[in-house]
Design a protein around this motif. Structure first.
Motif, short mmCIF file in Angstrom:
data_model
loop_
_atom_site.label_atom_id
_atom_site.label_comp_id
_atom_site.label_asym_id
_atom_site.label_seq_id
_atom_site.Cartn_x
_atom_site.Cartn_y
_atom_site.Cartn_z
N VAL A 31 0.81 -1.21 0.00
CA VAL A 31 0.00 0.00 0.00
C VAL A 31 0.85 1.26 0.00
O VAL A 31 2.02 1.25 0.38
N ASP A 32 0.22 2.32 -0.45
CA ASP A 32 0.70 3.68 -0.28
C ASP A 32 -0.55 4.54 -0.19
O ASP A 32 -1.65 4.00 -0.06
N THR A 33 -0.41 5.84 -0.25
CA THR A 33 -1.60 6.68 -0.11
C THR A 33 -2.19 7.10 -1.46
O THR A 33 -3.03 7.98 -1.50
N SER A 34 -1.77 6.45 -2.54
CA SER A 34 -2.37 6.74 -3.85
C SER A 34 -3.77 6.13 -3.89
O SER A 34 -4.08 5.21 -3.12
N PRO A 35 -4.63 6.60 -4.78
CA PRO A 35 -5.98 6.02 -4.87
C PRO A 35 -5.97 4.52 -5.13
O PRO A 35 -6.73 3.78 -4.50
N THR A 36 -5.12 4.04 -6.03
CA THR A 36 -5.09 2.60 -6.30
C THR A 36 -4.50 1.82 -5.13
O THR A 36 -4.92 0.70 -4.85
N GLY A 37 -3.54 2.41 -4.43
CA GLY A 37 -2.98 1.76 -3.25
C GLY A 37 -4.00 1.60 -2.14
O GLY A 37 -4.08 0.56 -1.49
N PHE A 82 7.55 10.44 3.89
CA PHE A 82 7.35 9.02 4.22
C PHE A 82 6.71 8.89 5.60
O PHE A 82 5.78 8.12 5.79
N GLU A 83 7.21 9.63 6.56
CA GLU A 83 6.70 9.56 7.93
C GLU A 83 5.23 9.99 8.00
O GLU A 83 4.44 9.38 8.73
N GLU A 84 4.85 10.99 7.22
CA GLU A 84 3.46 11.44 7.19
C GLU A 84 2.56 10.36 6.59
O GLU A 84 1.47 10.09 7.11
N GLN A 88 -0.44 8.29 8.54
CA GLN A 88 -1.79 8.24 7.99
C GLN A 88 -2.26 6.79 7.83
O GLN A 88 -3.37 6.45 8.23
N LEU A 89 -1.40 5.94 7.29
CA LEU A 89 -1.77 4.54 7.10
C LEU A 89 -1.93 3.82 8.44
O LEU A 89 -2.87 3.04 8.62
#
Length: 161
Positions: A31-37, A82-84, A88-89
């Motif tokens: 995962v990441d904070t992108s819409p697809t992630g 990255f820390e932000e 969030q995640l």
């Protein structure tokens, strides 16, 4: 940045490892904070809930190639970013794990995305890997993380649009 592993939700007790069971016991999602992630994480969480599986969520802090050549200020800004994203995640996972009653392991790894996801899936004996589709046009030529995971042919891979 050190590797981070956190547990949320109910405790998961591993049974004997076996491929080809009725359904996946360990579902790993990158995962990441992108819409697809985020869609990949939501899909994997729903599948883990329905299958009564353990969910392993992996965030890979992947510095760009130019980071090694960049000034310290640029590297510091990227690390804060990255820390932000990690915060969030982490906050979202902690809330959702208890809501869905899904045992969740959250990992933060540092390096290139494909090798880190591949190694995490091997380390965790994943039965299924879920990732979001790439939003970058150049990946049609070079190959996205999802394509590379599919070509690795180790586990079933779901690429969420």
């Amino acid at each position: 940045m050190e590797q981070l592993v956190e547990e949320y939700g109910p405790r998961w007790e591993p049974g004997p490892y076996e491929r080809g069971t009725d359904g996946p016991r360990v579902i790993l999602t990158g995962v990441d904070t992108s819409p697809t992630g985020l869609r990949a994480a939501a899909y994997a969480a729903g599948l883990a809930r329905r299958q009564r599986a353990r969910l392993v969520v992996v965030y890979v802090a992947s510095p760009k190639v130019w980071t090694g050549l960049a000034a310290a200020a640029v590297v510091d800004v990227q690390l804060r970013s990255f820390e932000e994203e990690i915060k969030q995640l982490r906050d979202e996972l902690a809330a959702r794990a208890h809501e869905l009653s899904v045992p969740v392991t959250f990992m933060v790894r540092r390096g290139e995305t494909f090798p880190e996801l591949r190694q995490a899936a091997l380390d965790e004996s994943a039965d299924l890997v879920v990732v979001g589709a790439s939003e970058q046009g150049g990946h049609r030529l070079v190959g996205s993380v999802g394509n590379r995971l599919v070509r690795a042919a180790t586990w079933p891979v779901v690429v969420v649009p």
